[in-house]
Design a protein around this motif. Structure first.
Motif, PDB file in Angstrom:
ATOM      1  N   PRO A 268       0.818  -1.213   0.000  1.00 37.87           N
ATOM      2  CA  PRO A 268       0.000   0.000   0.000  1.00 37.87           C
ATOM      3  C   PRO A 268       0.854   1.267   0.000  1.00 37.87           C
ATOM      4  O   PRO A 268       1.825   1.382   0.753  1.00 37.87           O
ATOM      5  CB  PRO A 268      -0.819  -0.128   1.291  1.00 37.87           C
ATOM      6  CG  PRO A 268      -0.844  -1.593   1.587  1.00 37.87           C
ATOM      7  CD  PRO A 268       0.479  -2.116   1.114  1.00 37.87           C
ATOM      8  N   PHE A 269       0.530   2.192  -0.863  1.00 37.22           N
ATOM      9  CA  PHE A 269       1.157   3.517  -0.929  1.00 37.22           C
ATOM     10  C   PHE A 269       2.687   3.434  -0.999  1.00 37.22           C
ATOM     11  O   PHE A 269       3.395   4.207  -0.354  1.00 37.22           O
ATOM     12  CB  PHE A 269       0.708   4.380   0.251  1.00 37.22           C
ATOM     13  CG  PHE A 269      -0.769   4.660   0.256  1.00 37.22           C
ATOM     14  CD1 PHE A 269      -1.308   5.623  -0.579  1.00 37.22           C
ATOM     15  CD2 PHE A 269      -1.620   3.948   1.076  1.00 37.22           C
ATOM     16  CE1 PHE A 269      -2.673   5.875  -0.595  1.00 37.22           C
ATOM     17  CE2 PHE A 269      -2.994   4.197   1.072  1.00 37.22           C
ATOM     18  CZ  PHE A 269      -3.516   5.164   0.228  1.00 37.22           C
ATOM     19  N   CYS A 270       3.166   2.502  -1.811  1.00 31.91           N
ATOM     20  CA  CYS A 270       4.609   2.343  -1.951  1.00 31.91           C
ATOM     21  C   CYS A 270       5.204   3.492  -2.762  1.00 31.91           C
ATOM     22  O   CYS A 270       4.524   4.136  -3.567  1.00 31.91           O
ATOM     23  CB  CYS A 270       4.937   1.003  -2.611  1.00 31.91           C
ATOM     24  SG  CYS A 270       4.156   0.766  -4.226  1.00 31.91           S
ATOM     25  N   ALA A 271       6.478   3.746  -2.557  1.00 33.10           N
ATOM     26  CA  ALA A 271       7.181   4.809  -3.285  1.00 33.10           C
ATOM     27  C   ALA A 271       7.668   4.273  -4.622  1.00 33.10           C
ATOM     28  O   ALA A 271       8.179   3.151  -4.697  1.00 33.10           O
ATOM     29  CB  ALA A 271       8.359   5.302  -2.462  1.00 33.10           C
ATOM     30  N   PRO A 272       7.505   5.032  -5.694  1.00 34.32           N
ATOM     31  CA  PRO A 272       8.044   4.589  -6.980  1.00 34.32           C
ATOM     32  C   PRO A 272       9.515   4.216  -6.853  1.00 34.32           C
ATOM     33  O   PRO A 272      10.290   4.881  -6.170  1.00 34.32           O
ATOM     34  CB  PRO A 272       7.848   5.815  -7.877  1.00 34.32           C
ATOM     35  CG  PRO A 272       6.694   6.556  -7.267  1.00 34.32           C
ATOM     36  CD  PRO A 272       6.850   6.351  -5.790  1.00 34.32           C
ATOM     37  N   GLY A 273       9.876   3.131  -7.507  1.00 31.26           N
ATOM     38  CA  GLY A 273      11.243   2.652  -7.443  1.00 31.26           C
ATOM     39  C   GLY A 273      11.462   1.576  -6.407  1.00 31.26           C
ATOM     40  O   GLY A 273      12.487   0.877  -6.447  1.00 31.26           O
ATOM     41  N   SER A 274      10.533   1.406  -5.475  1.00 30.58           N
ATOM     42  CA  SER A 274      10.656   0.331  -4.498  1.00 30.58           C
ATOM     43  C   SER A 274      10.214  -0.983  -5.132  1.00 30.58           C
ATOM     44  O   SER A 274       9.476  -0.990  -6.115  1.00 30.58           O
ATOM     45  CB  SER A 274       9.839   0.647  -3.237  1.00 30.58           C
ATOM     46  OG  SER A 274       8.476   0.841  -3.559  1.00 30.58           O
ATOM     47  N   PRO A 275      10.646  -2.131  -4.604  1.00 28.23           N
ATOM     48  CA  PRO A 275      10.356  -3.417  -5.255  1.00 28.23           C
ATOM     49  C   PRO A 275       8.858  -3.675  -5.418  1.00 28.23           C
ATOM     50  O   PRO A 275       8.078  -3.465  -4.493  1.00 28.23           O
ATOM     51  CB  PRO A 275      10.996  -4.436  -4.304  1.00 28.23           C
ATOM     52  CG  PRO A 275      12.070  -3.681  -3.596  1.00 28.23           C
ATOM     53  CD  PRO A 275      11.531  -2.291  -3.435  1.00 28.23           C
ATOM     54  N   ALA A 276       8.488  -4.143  -6.620  1.00 29.97           N
ATOM     55  CA  ALA A 276       7.114  -4.555  -6.926  1.00 29.97           C
ATOM     56  C   ALA A 276       6.096  -3.485  -6.556  1.00 29.97           C
ATOM     57  O   ALA A 276       5.011  -3.788  -6.067  1.00 29.97           O
ATOM     58  CB  ALA A 276       6.779  -5.870  -6.227  1.00 29.97           C
ATOM     59  N   CYS A 277       6.433  -2.231  -6.810  1.00 29.91           N
ATOM     60  CA  CYS A 277       5.522  -1.137  -6.461  1.00 29.91           C
ATOM     61  C   CYS A 277       4.516  -0.925  -7.578  1.00 29.91           C
ATOM     62  O   CYS A 277       4.888  -0.814  -8.759  1.00 29.91           O
ATOM     63  CB  CYS A 277       6.316   0.138  -6.226  1.00 29.91           C
ATOM     64  SG  CYS A 277       5.282   1.541  -5.762  1.00 29.91           S
ATOM     65  N   ASP A 278       3.245  -0.828  -7.227  1.00 31.25           N
ATOM     66  CA  ASP A 278       2.201  -0.645  -8.238  1.00 31.25           C
ATOM     67  C   ASP A 278       2.256   0.725  -8.897  1.00 31.25           C
ATOM     68  O   ASP A 278       1.689   0.909  -9.972  1.00 31.25           O
ATOM     69  CB  ASP A 278       0.819  -0.909  -7.628  1.00 31.25           C
ATOM     70  CG  ASP A 278       0.453  -2.379  -7.688  1.00 31.25           C
ATOM     71  OD1 ASP A 278      -0.004  -2.828  -8.747  1.00 31.25           O
ATOM     72  OD2 ASP A 278       0.668  -3.088  -6.687  1.00 31.25           O
ATOM     73  N   ALA A 279       2.924   1.686  -8.280  1.00 34.01           N
ATOM     74  CA  ALA A 279       3.100   2.980  -8.938  1.00 34.01           C
ATOM     75  C   ALA A 279       3.990   2.860 -10.175  1.00 34.01           C
ATOM     76  O   ALA A 279       3.938   3.714 -11.064  1.00 34.01           O
ATOM     77  CB  ALA A 279       3.703   3.988  -7.964  1.00 34.01           C
ATOM     78  N   ASP A 280       4.797   1.802 -10.244  1.00 38.17           N
ATOM     79  CA  ASP A 280       5.685   1.575 -11.391  1.00 38.17           C
ATOM     80  C   ASP A 280       5.083   0.594 -12.392  1.00 38.17           C
ATOM     81  O   ASP A 280       5.747   0.243 -13.374  1.00 38.17           O
ATOM     82  CB  ASP A 280       7.026   1.016 -10.917  1.00 38.17           C
ATOM     83  CG  ASP A 280       7.797   1.996 -10.051  1.00 38.17           C
ATOM     84  OD1 ASP A 280       7.747   3.204 -10.357  1.00 38.17           O
ATOM     85  OD2 ASP A 280       8.425   1.554  -9.068  1.00 38.17           O
ATOM     86  N   TYR A 281       3.863   0.142 -12.148  1.00 37.78           N
ATOM     87  CA  TYR A 281       3.288  -0.904 -12.993  1.00 37.78           C
ATOM     88  C   TYR A 281       3.128  -0.410 -14.427  1.00 37.78           C
ATOM     89  O   TYR A 281       2.606   0.674 -14.685  1.00 37.78           O
ATOM     90  CB  TYR A 281       1.926  -1.337 -12.439  1.00 37.78           C
ATOM     91  CG  TYR A 281       1.332  -2.519 -13.168  1.00 37.78           C
ATOM     92  CD1 TYR A 281       1.772  -3.806 -12.887  1.00 37.78           C
ATOM     93  CD2 TYR A 281       0.358  -2.350 -14.138  1.00 37.78           C
ATOM     94  CE1 TYR A 281       1.241  -4.897 -13.547  1.00 37.78           C
ATOM     95  CE2 TYR A 281      -0.181  -3.435 -14.805  1.00 37.78           C
ATOM     96  CZ  TYR A 281       0.266  -4.709 -14.512  1.00 37.78           C
ATOM     97  OH  TYR A 281      -0.263  -5.788 -15.180  1.00 37.78           O
ATOM     98  N   ASP A 282       3.577  -1.243 -15.379  1.00 37.17           N
ATOM     99  CA  ASP A 282       3.498  -0.908 -16.805  1.00 37.17           C
ATOM    100  C   ASP A 282       2.763  -2.037 -17.516  1.00 37.17           C
ATOM    101  O   ASP A 282       3.344  -3.058 -17.875  1.00 37.17           O
ATOM    102  CB  ASP A 282       4.900  -0.728 -17.382  1.00 37.17           C
ATOM    103  CG  ASP A 282       4.890  -0.358 -18.864  1.00 37.17           C
ATOM    104  OD1 ASP A 282       3.785  -0.102 -19.405  1.00 37.17           O
ATOM    105  OD2 ASP A 282       5.964  -0.345 -19.480  1.00 37.17           O
ATOM    106  N   TYR A 283       1.477  -1.840 -17.706  1.00 35.94           N
ATOM    107  CA  TYR A 283       0.620  -2.883 -18.285  1.00 35.94           C
ATOM    108  C   TYR A 283       1.161  -3.370 -19.625  1.00 35.94           C
ATOM    109  O   TYR A 283       1.179  -4.576 -19.903  1.00 35.94           O
ATOM    110  CB  TYR A 283      -0.796  -2.338 -18.432  1.00 35.94           C
ATOM    111  CG  TYR A 283      -1.757  -3.255 -19.156  1.00 35.94           C
ATOM    112  CD1 TYR A 283      -2.328  -4.345 -18.500  1.00 35.94           C
ATOM    113  CD2 TYR A 283      -2.116  -3.028 -20.482  1.00 35.94           C
ATOM    114  CE1 TYR A 283      -3.224  -5.185 -19.150  1.00 35.94           C
ATOM    115  CE2 TYR A 283      -3.009  -3.852 -21.136  1.00 35.94           C
ATOM    116  CZ  TYR A 283      -3.556  -4.937 -20.471  1.00 35.94           C
ATOM    117  OH  TYR A 283      -4.431  -5.771 -21.120  1.00 35.94           O
ATOM    118  N   ARG A 284       1.604  -2.456 -20.464  1.00 34.07           N
ATOM    119  CA  ARG A 284       1.988  -2.832 -21.829  1.00 34.07           C
ATOM    120  C   ARG A 284       3.274  -3.653 -21.892  1.00 34.07           C
ATOM    121  O   ARG A 284       3.539  -4.303 -22.905  1.00 34.07           O
ATOM    122  CB  ARG A 284       2.085  -1.578 -22.692  1.00 34.07           C
ATOM    123  CG  ARG A 284       0.714  -0.944 -22.925  1.00 34.07           C
ATOM    124  CD  ARG A 284       0.772   0.343 -23.729  1.00 34.07           C
ATOM    125  NE  ARG A 284      -0.565   0.859 -23.989  1.00 34.07           N
ATOM    126  CZ  ARG A 284      -1.246   1.629 -23.155  1.00 34.07           C
ATOM    127  NH1 ARG A 284      -0.707   1.975 -21.996  1.00 34.07           N
ATOM    128  NH2 ARG A 284      -2.463   2.050 -23.458  1.00 34.07           N
TER     129      ARG A 284
END
Length: 412
Positions: A268-284
Motif C-alpha cells: 500500500p502507498f509504496c514509493a516509486p522505485g521500491s520493489p514490486a511497487c504498483d506505482a511503477d506498474y506498466d501494463y503494456r
C-alpha cells in the motif's frame, strides 16, 4: 412486506445500509408506499465473502416484486466490490416506486480480496458477468410466476462496475434485455486503456504534485496526460487516499498476480522505485498472459440492444477520456451507433456523495441516470429516440436542491 423501499427495509432489516454507504448525496429523497414481496437467496457458489442474511455464501441476490406492477423488470449488478443491496438507494427505491420488479446481485464475490475467487487470473471478474446473466433468467421466471405473465420489458442498469456489466450483457446476451443504462461503467479493453494503464501514473505523479516544489508542475502534467482532467485537482487528495491505490492493487492482483511474486495485492502507498511497487506498474510491458486475463472480461462495443451511457467529466476514478469516450468510439466502430446514446455530464464525478462536500463545483449523476432511464423507457416502449449524445452543461446558477432532482438531457 409492507414496504420494499429503504423507507421500510432499513428498519425491518431487509437491506444493509453499509452496502450503499457513500454512494448517494445526503439530500436524496426516499420514496415510500411500495408493498410487495422480497426474496433473498443465493446460487450455488464456492466462495464465502458475503455474510449478508447470516449466510457465508457468495452469489447472493435480492428480488423485489411490488404489488402494483408496471409490467417491467430491472436487473442490476453491484458497483465496486459491494454486496447485493448496494443499488437500493440509488436505483432500487426509484424503480420500485415506478412499479418495476427489481433484482440485484453481489456478482459472485465481494470485498477488497475478491481476487481470491476463481482458479485463474480474470476468473473472479468473469464470474460477475455470469451471475448477472443467471439472475436475469431467474428473475424473469420468478416475475412470470408471481404475475402470471412474463415481463413486457427487461432493462439492465448499474453504476461503475455495474455499468460495465450492462455493457457486457448487451454485447453478449442482448436476447435477455430490451435495453440498458450504463452509469459510468468500467472499461476493460485488452489493448487498453483500462484501470491498469491510467492508475499507476496517478500513483507515481500525485505525491510529487501534492508536495509542491520544483517537480509539482511536471507531476501535474503527468496527471493530466494520464487522463485526469485539469479542473479536477480538488478531488485528487480524496481519491489518492481512498481509491487509486487500493483499486490498482486489488485489480492488478486479480489480473496480474505474478507482478508482486508471493505478495498479495502489493505494498500500500509504496514509493516509486521500491520493489514490486504498483506505482511503477506498466501494463503494456507485462507478459501476454496478463492481456489474456483481460480478454476474458473485455468489451467489444458490439451492443445488440439500445444503450444509454452517462458519465461525469470530473470522474477521477474512471477518467472519462480513458473510459466512456473510448467506449463510445468502440460502439461506433462496431457499427452499433444507432443503438447508442452518450451523455457527458459536466461537473459529474464518480461518487455522488462528494456533491455534499463540493456543491459549488460538482453535480450529482443520479438525476442524469434517472433522466436517461426514462429516455430508455420511451425508446424501448414507444420508439421515441433520445436526444443525440452531447455534453450536458452544469447550470451555473442552479441550487443544490435543483441539481438533486433535475438533469435535462435535451441539448440547449
Amino acid at each position: 412486506m409492507a414496504e420494499l423501499t429503504t423507507a421500510g427495509t432499513v428498519a425491518s432489516g431487509h437491506t444493509d445500509p453499509a452496502d450503499w454507504a457513500g454512494l448517494t448525496p445526503a439530500g436524496l429523497s426516499v420514496p415510500s408506499g411500495v408493498p410487495g414481496i422480497q426474496i433473498d437467496g443465493y446460487f450455488p457458489d464456492g466462495s464465502t465473502t458475503n455474510t449478508n442474511r447470516g449466510w457465508q455464501h457468495d452469489a447472493q441476490f435480492v428480488i423485489r416484486l411490488p404489488d402494483r406492477w408496471n409490467g417491467g423488470l430491472v436487473v442490476a449488478g453491484s458497483p465496486g466490490v459491494r454486496e447485493q443491496y448496494a443499488n437500493d438507494r440509488a436505483i432500487g427505491d426509484w424503480v420500485l416506486a415506478r412499479g418495476y420488479a427489481f433484482a440485484s446481485t453481489d456478482k459472485g464475490n465481494t470485498g477488497a480480496a475478491f481476487y481470491r475467487d476463481g482458479r485463474a487470473p480474470g476468473d473472479a471478474i468473469a464470474e460477475w458477468n455470469t451471475r448477472v446473466t443467471q439472475l436475469t433468467r431467474a428473475a424473469r421466471a420468478v416475475v412470470t410466476q408471481r404475475y402470471a405473465r412474463p415481463p413486457a420489458r427487461t432493462l439492465a442498469t448499474g453504476m461503475s462496475n455495474g455499468g460495465y456489466l450492462v455493457r457486457w450483457q448487451l454485447e453478449n446476451h442482448p436476447e435477455l434485455y430490451d435495453g440498458g443504462v450504463d452509469w459510468e461503467g468500467t472499461l476493460w479493453r485488452e489493448e487498453g486503456p483500462n484501470l491498469l494503464t491510467f492508475l499507476p501514473p496517478a500513483l507515481a505523479a500525485y505525491p510529487a504534485y501534492a508536495g509542491g516544489g520544483q517537480g509539482a508542475e511536471r507531476a501535474h502534467q503527468q496527471m493530466t496526460a494520464a487522463g485526469f482532467p485539469a479542473g479536477s485537482e480538488f478531488l485528487w487528495p480524496f481519491h489518492h487516499q481512498y481509491y487509486w491505490d487500493l483499486t490498482q492493487r486489488i485489480y492488478r492482483e486479480e489480473l496480474d498476480p505474478g507482478y508482486d511474486g508471493t505478495l498479495e495485492a502489493g505494498h500500500p502507498f509504496c514509493a516509486p522505485g521500491s520493489p514490486a511497487c504498483d506505482a511503477d506498474y506498466d501494463y503494456r510491458s507485462r507478459p501476454a498472459g496478463v492481456r489474456d486475463a483481460v480478454s476474458k472480461i473485455a468489451l467489444s462495443g458490439r451492443i445488440g440492444k439500445p444503450l444509454i451511457t452517462v458519465h461525469g467529466t470530473l470522474d477521477v476514478l474512471l477518467p472519462i477520456s480513458q473510459d466512456s469516450d473510448v467506449y463510445a468510439r468502440m460502439v461506433g466502430d462496431a457499427g452499433r451507433g444507432h443503438l447508442f446514446r452518450y451523455y457527458r455530464v459536466e461537473g459529474g464525478t464518480h461518487v455522488d456523495s462528494l456533491f455534499d462536500a463540493f456543491p459549488d463545483k460538482l453535480r450529482p449523476l443520479l438525476p442524469c441516470h434517472r433522466a436517461a432511464f426514462t429516455a430508455l423507457e420511451d425508446w424501448t416502449a414507444r420508439g421515441v429516440r433520445p436526444p443525440a449524445g452531447h455534453t450536458v452543461p452544469r447550470p451555473a446558477s442552479t441550487s443544490p436542491e435543483d441539481l438533486l432532482t433535475s438533469c435535462p438531457l435535451a441539448a440547449s
